[in-house]
Design an enzyme around this catalytic site. Structure first.
Site, PDB file in Angstrom:
ATOM      1  N   LYS A 139      31.909  21.754  34.392  1.00 51.61           N
ATOM      2  CA  LYS A 139      30.741  23.237  35.107  1.00 51.61           C
ATOM      3  C   LYS A 139      31.043  24.197  34.077  1.00 51.61           C
ATOM      4  CE  LYS A 139      31.685  26.488  39.190  1.00 51.61           C
ATOM      5  NZ  LYS A 139      31.925  26.878  38.550  1.00 51.61           N
ATOM      6  N   ASN A 140      31.901  24.810  34.273  1.00 49.05           N
ATOM      7  CA  ASN A 140      32.079  25.720  33.520  1.00 49.05           C
ATOM      8  C   ASN A 140      31.318  25.847  32.038  1.00 49.05           C
ATOM      9  OD1 ASN A 140      32.810  26.989  36.178  1.00 49.05           O
ATOM     10  ND2 ASN A 140      35.425  26.928  35.092  1.00 49.05           N
ATOM     11  N   CYS A 194      32.834  32.675  44.211  1.00 43.08           N
ATOM     12  CA  CYS A 194      33.611  32.391  44.846  1.00 43.08           C
ATOM     13  C   CYS A 194      34.465  33.744  45.667  1.00 43.08           C
ATOM     14  CB  CYS A 194      34.585  31.080  44.745  1.00 43.08           C
ATOM     15  SG  CYS A 194      34.248  29.766  44.723  1.00 43.08           S
ATOM     16  N   ARG A 237      36.247  40.708  41.626  1.00 42.26           N
ATOM     17  CA  ARG A 237      35.513  40.804  40.164  1.00 42.26           C
ATOM     18  C   ARG A 237      34.269  41.555  39.318  1.00 42.26           C
ATOM     19  NH1 ARG A 237      34.612  33.937  41.247  1.00 42.26           N
ATOM     20  NH2 ARG A 237      34.987  34.204  38.829  1.00 42.26           N
ATOM     21  N   ASP A 288      42.149  27.268  38.585  1.00 46.85           N
ATOM     22  CA  ASP A 288      41.899  27.017  39.209  1.00 46.85           C
ATOM     23  C   ASP A 288      41.701  24.849  39.734  1.00 46.85           C
ATOM     24  OD1 ASP A 288      39.280  28.734  39.145  1.00 46.85           O
ATOM     25  OD2 ASP A 288      37.992  27.642  37.291  1.00 46.85           O
ATOM     26  N   ARG A 325      28.863  23.265  44.900  1.00 45.50           N
ATOM     27  CA  ARG A 325      28.775  23.429  43.355  1.00 45.50           C
ATOM     28  C   ARG A 325      29.218  23.111  41.853  1.00 45.50           C
ATOM     29  NH1 ARG A 325      31.277  28.975  44.070  1.00 45.50           N
ATOM     30  NH2 ARG A 325      30.773  28.794  41.868  1.00 45.50           N
TER      31      ARG A 325
HETATM   32  C1  UD1 Z   1      36.034  31.957  35.095  1.00 40.47           C
HETATM   33  C2  UD1 Z   1      35.635  30.955  35.807  1.00 40.47           C
HETATM   34  C3  UD1 Z   1      36.237  30.319  37.144  1.00 40.47           C
HETATM   35  C4  UD1 Z   1      37.999  30.594  37.010  1.00 40.47           C
HETATM   36  C5  UD1 Z   1      38.175  31.829  35.891  1.00 40.47           C
HETATM   37  C6  UD1 Z   1      39.647  31.993  35.441  1.00 40.47           C
HETATM   38  C7  UD1 Z   1      33.624  30.411  34.763  1.00 40.47           C
HETATM   39  C8  UD1 Z   1      32.026  30.180  35.648  1.00 40.47           C
HETATM   40  N1  UD1 Z   1      34.413  30.753  35.972  1.00 40.47           N
HETATM   41  O1  UD1 Z   1      35.490  32.926  35.793  1.00 40.47           O
HETATM   42  O2  UD1 Z   1      36.483  29.208  37.403  1.00 40.47           O
HETATM   43  O3  UD1 Z   1      38.824  30.752  38.456  1.00 40.47           O
HETATM   44  O4  UD1 Z   1      37.369  32.197  34.753  1.00 40.47           O
HETATM   45  O5  UD1 Z   1      40.111  31.660  34.515  1.00 40.47           O
HETATM   46  O6  UD1 Z   1      33.822  30.172  33.796  1.00 40.47           O
HETATM   47  N2  UD1 Z   1      38.084  40.318  35.385  1.00 40.47           N
HETATM   48  C9  UD1 Z   1      38.331  42.144  34.875  1.00 40.47           C
HETATM   49  N3  UD1 Z   1      37.160  42.594  34.259  1.00 40.47           N
HETATM   50  C10 UD1 Z   1      35.884  41.820  33.947  1.00 40.47           C
HETATM   51  C11 UD1 Z   1      36.516  40.852  33.692  1.00 40.47           C
HETATM   52  C12 UD1 Z   1      37.995  39.937  34.413  1.00 40.47           C
HETATM   53  O7  UD1 Z   1      38.976  42.923  35.409  1.00 40.47           O
HETATM   54  O8  UD1 Z   1      35.049  42.714  33.649  1.00 40.47           O
HETATM   55  C13 UD1 Z   1      39.466  39.691  35.612  1.00 40.47           C
HETATM   56  C14 UD1 Z   1      38.783  39.636  36.833  1.00 40.47           C
HETATM   57  O9  UD1 Z   1      39.151  40.131  38.312  1.00 40.47           O
HETATM   58  C15 UD1 Z   1      40.149  38.798  37.012  1.00 40.47           C
HETATM   59  C16 UD1 Z   1      40.162  38.306  35.300  1.00 40.47           C
HETATM   60  O10 UD1 Z   1      39.812  39.354  34.583  1.00 40.47           O
HETATM   61  O11 UD1 Z   1      41.392  38.835  37.033  1.00 40.47           O
HETATM   62  C17 UD1 Z   1      39.668  36.985  34.560  1.00 40.47           C
HETATM   63  O12 UD1 Z   1      38.480  36.562  34.921  1.00 40.47           O
HETATM   64  P1  UD1 Z   1      37.655  35.867  34.140  1.00 40.47           P
HETATM   65  O13 UD1 Z   1      38.734  35.326  32.967  1.00 40.47           O
HETATM   66  O14 UD1 Z   1      36.792  37.208  33.715  1.00 40.47           O
HETATM   67  O15 UD1 Z   1      36.782  35.481  35.088  1.00 40.47           O
HETATM   68  P2  UD1 Z   1      35.137  34.613  35.081  1.00 40.47           P
HETATM   69  O16 UD1 Z   1      35.060  34.410  33.924  1.00 40.47           O
HETATM   70  O17 UD1 Z   1      34.894  35.326  36.698  1.00 40.47           O
END
Ligand code: UD1
Length: 420
Positions: A22-23, A117, A122, A307, A399
């Site tokens: 999915k990701n 989710c 986020r 996850d 999803r």
């Molecule tokens: C992706 C995955 C999700 C998984 C997560 C962590 C997808 C579509 N989703 O989510 O299933 O749980 O990686 O492996 O691939 N953060 C910040 N600032 C930012 C971006 C992130 O502070 O600009 C923080 C987030 O709050 C979180 C951490 O960084 O604590 C990791 O987030 P991130 O790796 O960005 O997760 P997603 O890409 O949203």
């Protein structure tokens, strides 16, 4: 509304084939915007997030031809809008990749602030930092995010936090930029490597994906056509591995990449179960006795994936002894523990730590899938438990898991989906 009903206490046994990730798929679909041509993507999981993504892409002029359940032909030659509908983009998180992809191709993008989710805050500050470093102006107003650049110029981007989303958005925005971009402290997840493989196959010049330093040499254009097959889903494979341990089962998992499963394999062995690499992208997980306690801390790849934390929580709730989970990625990922406690588990969760006092058995109950992976965990719990479990809010599960009840049914679970 649909719900999943499970008659419990089954020992899962048999073979399951893992779908495309999915990701990875939700990053590759918007990445096709950069192609400005026609490409065929195979092994796309048949899940609702993909359907939602296709719908969004179609609203901006992308033509999608469904060749089969898991193969899409995507024509991005006639993109006619840089604004993706707010109501659709704000529904799920991965829609933020449209910002990077449209910025890369059209130098302008407007999307709704993405949803997804409910795992805690986020933020997108790292995505914004990357866009701005490449020369874009970013404005957030009334639930919209707008990014615009006269010219995108390669640069060095240091991510303050290891972020999957920000790494991917930085890659998407820099593939067609002028000059070289380096992303330092990049995320290393398998889907990042898969996106780089796809883009490179289409003519991009990306090196180092899978390490914490990714270097992108901008190219003028990508190839106008090509075919790519999405990598197998690490999280789906891990879900079935943990289901084997929880049910003291014997599951052969086909179409998985064992390298991606090392952190999970190590913990499963620590709990007393067996993981056998039987070659040909296949592993077998067998468990003959009650799992023993284990502690985990979730971390970016190659650490234990957040996850899979809820699915591991189910195993811990019935393990011998007391286990601890330290969730280091998300602030609010223990909502499922309240549902497991309704089934007789003894879990105390506070902040980012949860303590699991292992119990002899779980007992079926009506429970609610609070998010995607929590939903998968509750299905496993229902298969382990005595009696009947009803899992509500299954749309969260749909999803990200293709045909989940059919896959569990084939392994011997007594599971059905009914309309509420
Ligand atoms: C992706 C995955 C999700 C998984 C997560 C962590 C997808 C579509 N989703 O989510 O299933 O749980 O990686 O492996 O691939 N953060 C910040 N600032 C930012 C971006 C992130 O502070 O600009 C923080 C987030 O709050 C979180 C951490 O960084 O604590 C990791 O987030 P991130 O790796 O960005 O997760 P997603 O890409 O949203």
């Amino acid at each position: 509304m649909e719900k999943i009903i499970i008659e419990g206490k089954s020992r899962l046994k048999g073979e399951v084939t893992i779908s495309g990730a999915k990701n990875a798929a939700v990053a590759i679909l918007p990445a096709t915007i950069l192609i400005n041509g026609v490409c065929t993507i195979e092994n796309i999981p048949d899940i609702s997030d993909i359907k939602a993504y296709c719908k969004i892409l179609e609203t901006i002029g992308v033509k999608i031809n469904k060749i089969s359940k898991n193969t899409l032909e995507i024509d991005t030659t006639k993109i006619n809008s840089i604004e993706a509908p707010l109501d659709l983009t704000s529904k799920f998180r991965a829609s933020y990749y449209l910002a990077g992809a449209l910025l890369g191709r059209c130098h302008h993008a407007i999307i709704g602030m993405p949803g997804g989710c409910k795992l805690g805050a986020r933020p997108m500050d790292q995505h914004i930092k990357a866009f701005e470093a490449l020369g874009a102006d970013v404005e957030i107003e009334k639930g919209k995010i707008e990014v615009e650049a006269r010219k995108l110029k390669g640069t060095s981007i240091y991510l303050d936090i290891v972020s999957v989303g920000a790494t991917i958005n930085a890659m998407l925005a820099s593939v067609l930029a002028e000059g070289t971009t380096t992303i330092e402290n990049a995320a290393k997840e398998p889907h990042i490597v898969d996106l780089a493989n796809f883009l490179n196959k289409m003519g991009a010049n990306i090196m180092g994906a899978g390490t914490d330093r990714i270097r992108i040499q901008g190219v003028k254009a990508l190839k106008k056509e090509g075919t790519y097959s999405v990598v197998p889903d690490q999280i789906e494979a891990g879900t079935f591995m943990l289901a084997a341990v929880a049910t003291r089962g014997d599951i052969t998992i086909k179409n998985c990449i064992t390298k991606h499963l090392e952190s999970i394999t190590a913990k499963i062995i620590e709990m007393g179960a067996n993981v056998e690499d039987i070659g040909g992208d296949t592993i077998r997980v067998t468990a003959n006795s009650r799992p023993t306690k284990v502690n985990i801390k979730t971390l970016p790849y190659p650490g234990f994936p957040t996850d899979l934390q809820p699915q591991m929580g189910v195993v811990m709730s019935i393990a011998k002894g007391t286990s601890v989970i330290n969730e280091s990625i998300w602030d609010s990922r223990f909502q499922y523990t309240e549902e497991l406690n309704r089934m007789g588990a003894k879990i105390m969760a506070q902040g980012k730590v949860a303590i699991f006092e292992g119990v002899d058995k779980l007992v079926g109950a009506p429970v609610s899938a609070t998010d995607l992976r929590a939903g998968a965990a509750l299905i496993i719990a229902g298969i382990v438990a005595e009696g009947k479990t009803e899992v509500l809010n299954v749309e969260h599960i749909d999803r990200g898991y293709e045909n989940i009840e059919e896959k569990f049914k084939k392994l011997g679970a007594k599971i059905t989906r009914v309309k509420e």
